[in-house]
Design an enzyme around this catalytic site. Structure first.
Site, mmCIF file in Angstrom:
data_model
loop_
_atom_site.group_PDB
_atom_site.id
_atom_site.type_symbol
_atom_site.label_atom_id
_atom_site.label_comp_id
_atom_site.label_asym_id
_atom_site.label_seq_id
_atom_site.Cartn_x
_atom_site.Cartn_y
_atom_site.Cartn_z
ATOM 1 N N SER A 67 -63.501 -59.884 -2.526
ATOM 2 C CA SER A 67 -64.902 -59.980 -2.923
ATOM 3 C C SER A 67 -65.449 -61.368 -2.651
ATOM 4 O O SER A 67 -66.660 -61.553 -2.611
ATOM 5 C CB SER A 67 -65.050 -59.736 -4.422
ATOM 6 O OG SER A 67 -64.442 -58.557 -4.807
ATOM 7 N N GLU B 282 -69.695 -54.552 3.634
ATOM 8 C CA GLU B 282 -69.886 -55.811 4.363
ATOM 9 C C GLU B 282 -68.733 -56.000 5.348
ATOM 10 O O GLU B 282 -67.569 -55.853 4.972
ATOM 11 C CB GLU B 282 -69.914 -56.993 3.381
ATOM 12 C CG GLU B 282 -71.138 -57.008 2.491
ATOM 13 C CD GLU B 282 -71.087 -58.074 1.392
ATOM 14 O OE1 GLU B 282 -72.149 -58.578 1.009
ATOM 15 O OE2 GLU B 282 -69.977 -58.393 0.913
ATOM 16 N N ASN C 249 -72.143 -60.399 -3.420
ATOM 17 C CA ASN C 249 -71.605 -61.110 -4.581
ATOM 18 C C ASN C 249 -72.253 -62.469 -4.784
ATOM 19 O O ASN C 249 -72.171 -63.043 -5.859
ATOM 20 C CB ASN C 249 -70.084 -61.240 -4.491
ATOM 21 C CG ASN C 249 -69.430 -60.054 -5.150
ATOM 22 O OD1 ASN C 249 -69.792 -59.674 -6.263
ATOM 23 N ND2 ASN C 249 -68.501 -59.424 -4.467
ATOM 24 N N HIS D 282 -65.510 -55.310 3.187
ATOM 25 C CA HIS D 282 -65.737 -55.344 1.741
ATOM 26 C C HIS D 282 -66.520 -54.134 1.256
ATOM 27 O O HIS D 282 -67.715 -54.009 1.496
ATOM 28 C CB HIS D 282 -66.467 -56.656 1.384
ATOM 29 C CG HIS D 282 -66.685 -56.828 -0.075
ATOM 30 N ND1 HIS D 282 -67.846 -57.331 -0.606
ATOM 31 C CD2 HIS D 282 -65.890 -56.556 -1.136
ATOM 32 C CE1 HIS D 282 -67.759 -57.357 -1.922
ATOM 33 N NE2 HIS D 282 -66.578 -56.887 -2.269
HETATM 34 P P1 NAI Z 1 -56.910 -53.459 -9.312
HETATM 35 O O1 NAI Z 1 -56.375 -54.459 -10.265
HETATM 36 O O2 NAI Z 1 -57.547 -52.211 -9.813
HETATM 37 O O3 NAI Z 1 -55.770 -53.014 -8.259
HETATM 38 C C1 NAI Z 1 -54.950 -53.911 -7.561
HETATM 39 C C2 NAI Z 1 -53.661 -53.171 -7.200
HETATM 40 O O4 NAI Z 1 -52.894 -53.996 -6.311
HETATM 41 C C3 NAI Z 1 -52.759 -52.874 -8.405
HETATM 42 O O5 NAI Z 1 -52.420 -51.500 -8.414
HETATM 43 C C4 NAI Z 1 -51.511 -53.738 -8.155
HETATM 44 O O6 NAI Z 1 -50.319 -53.098 -8.582
HETATM 45 C C5 NAI Z 1 -51.529 -53.889 -6.650
HETATM 46 N N1 NAI Z 1 -50.862 -55.091 -6.141
HETATM 47 C C6 NAI Z 1 -50.972 -56.357 -6.597
HETATM 48 N N2 NAI Z 1 -50.234 -57.179 -5.826
HETATM 49 C C7 NAI Z 1 -49.656 -56.406 -4.868
HETATM 50 C C8 NAI Z 1 -48.789 -56.669 -3.749
HETATM 51 N N3 NAI Z 1 -48.378 -57.902 -3.469
HETATM 52 N N4 NAI Z 1 -48.424 -55.623 -2.973
HETATM 53 C C9 NAI Z 1 -48.841 -54.367 -3.234
HETATM 54 N N5 NAI Z 1 -49.664 -54.066 -4.264
HETATM 55 C C10 NAI Z 1 -50.064 -55.064 -5.065
HETATM 56 O O7 NAI Z 1 -57.939 -54.290 -8.384
HETATM 57 P P2 NAI Z 1 -59.275 -53.774 -7.652
HETATM 58 O O8 NAI Z 1 -60.407 -53.796 -8.588
HETATM 59 O O9 NAI Z 1 -58.964 -52.531 -6.913
HETATM 60 O O10 NAI Z 1 -59.511 -54.989 -6.606
HETATM 61 C C11 NAI Z 1 -58.691 -55.182 -5.484
HETATM 62 C C12 NAI Z 1 -59.382 -56.114 -4.504
HETATM 63 O O11 NAI Z 1 -60.660 -55.573 -4.157
HETATM 64 C C13 NAI Z 1 -59.635 -57.530 -5.007
HETATM 65 O O12 NAI Z 1 -59.515 -58.424 -3.935
HETATM 66 C C14 NAI Z 1 -61.075 -57.458 -5.489
HETATM 67 O O13 NAI Z 1 -61.709 -58.711 -5.492
HETATM 68 C C15 NAI Z 1 -61.675 -56.528 -4.457
HETATM 69 N N6 NAI Z 1 -62.863 -55.795 -4.893
HETATM 70 C C16 NAI Z 1 -62.989 -55.312 -6.180
HETATM 71 C C17 NAI Z 1 -64.131 -54.628 -6.568
HETATM 72 C C18 NAI Z 1 -64.287 -54.083 -7.961
HETATM 73 O O14 NAI Z 1 -65.417 -53.722 -8.340
HETATM 74 N N7 NAI Z 1 -63.240 -53.978 -8.754
HETATM 75 C C19 NAI Z 1 -65.250 -54.418 -5.629
HETATM 76 C C20 NAI Z 1 -64.976 -54.876 -4.280
HETATM 77 C C21 NAI Z 1 -63.850 -55.575 -3.953
#
Ligand code: NAI
Length: 282
Positions: free
Chosen positions: A119, A152, A190, A140
């Site tokens: 993000s 994006e 963002n 993104h």
């Molecule tokens: P989340 O916390 O829901 O999921 C992240 C997942 O990645 C977890 O299941 C975790 O077990 C896994 N994980 C962590 N380290 C790992 C690794 N080394 N190898 C494999 N799996 C691993 O996070 P979310 O919300 O899905 O966000 C993920 C990314 O997307 C971040 O970079 C965030 O900034 C971005 N993002 C989030 C948004 C949101 O609204 N939550 C919107 C757009 C982008």
């Protein structure tokens, strides 16, 4: 386009949404997460979402089964070997992402595009972890990825024209609205959204109004679909706070982007919002 095999790393809110899009668009997909519980949860959620689409007559049961059948769930990053594009959606931490990108490069083919769903982090920094940095790009999505049209596309200074064109063409074929964004902190959305959260938190901290009143004003008077506190609870305070910190640092600590203790304490307490059952609202 359909013969492109898509890998997604991270089976959280974003990763499972992105995999749903790719599998629905007829791609063979691989969803990898190191955490088995996260994988199981993603599989169960995807099944529920597809069942709801069947209930609503948006797709039939056979299509739902085919979509589910296109997704391989795995704990092993080596299963990305055959992928033409891998989209990373793991924790918003630059050092972790850099390590993972270097590892991904050692597994995939030389032509595989490596994309980050970050993000706010610099795509140039993520790309610097790879030998072939020109294949790295930001793609993104917004939450929930299957429903939000905007995506994006963020080329880093190292990204090749071909990587940018191929990535954009692929995401366009998923019926998304793509926009090219510069590799600046928070990209477009963002960055413009920071004051939406930040001012709301300031208004609360100044004692002007409580969360519900501010949300009410922004939806009823301001015309927004969701108020800032409802939205932060939806996104997750952990993610939203980390993005605020990262944008603040990336703009050389410009006070306009200063994070708030109200959100920091909630994040520290594990009050992330919807995903933990409590955030600004209970
Ligand atoms: P989340 O916390 O829901 O999921 C992240 C997942 O990645 C977890 O299941 C975790 O077990 C896994 N994980 C962590 N380290 C790992 C690794 N080394 N190898 C494999 N799996 C691993 O996070 P979310 O919300 O899905 O966000 C993920 C990314 O997307 C971040 O970079 C965030 O900034 C971005 N993002 C989030 C948004 C949101 O609204 N939550 C919107 C757009 C982008």
């Amino acid at each position: 386009m359909e013969n492109i095999k898509v890998g997604v790393l991270g089976a959280g809110s974003m990763g499972s949404g992105i995999v749903q899009i790719a599998a629905t668009q007829k791609h063979q997909t691989v969803l990898v997460d190191l955490n088995e519980e996260a994988l199981n949860k993603a599989a169960a959620n995807l099944k529920n979402i597809l069942a709801r689409l069947v209930e609503k007559d948006k797709i039939d049961q056979a299509t739902a089964d085919v979509i589910m059948g296109r997704i391989t769930f795995s704990k092993n990053i080596a299963d990305f070997k055959e992928c033409d594009m891998v989209i990373e959606a793991i924790v918003e931490n630059l050092e972790v992402k850099k390590k993972v990108f270097a590892q991904l490069e050692s597994i995939v083919s030389p032509d595989c595009i490596l994309a980050s769903n970050t993000s706010s982090l610099s795509i140039a920094s993520i790309a610097s972890a790879c030998k072939k940095a020109e294949r790295v790009i930001g793609i993104h999505f917004f939450n929930p990825a299957p429903l939000m049209p905007l995506v994006e596309i963020i080329p880093a200074v190292q990204t090749s024209e071909a990587t940018t064109t191929n990535s954009r063409t692929l995401v366009d074929s998923w019926k998304k609205v793509t926009v090219l964004a510069k590799d600046t902190p928070g990209f477009i959305v963002n960055r413009v959204a920071r004051p939406f959260y930040g001012e709301a938190l300031k208004i609360y901290e100044e004692g002007v109004a409580d969360f519900a009143t501010i949300d009410w004003a922004m939806t009823e008077i301001g015309g927004f679909k969701m108020g800032p506190f409802t939205l932060m609870d939806y996104i997750g305070n952990d993610i939203n706070y980390t993005v605020t910190e990262s944008v603040f640092a990336a703009f050389y600590y410009d006070p306009r982007y200063k994070p708030s203790f109200t959100q920091k304490r909630r994040t520290e307490a594990g009050w992330f919002g919807r995903k933990t059952g409590r955030g600004y609202y209970n």
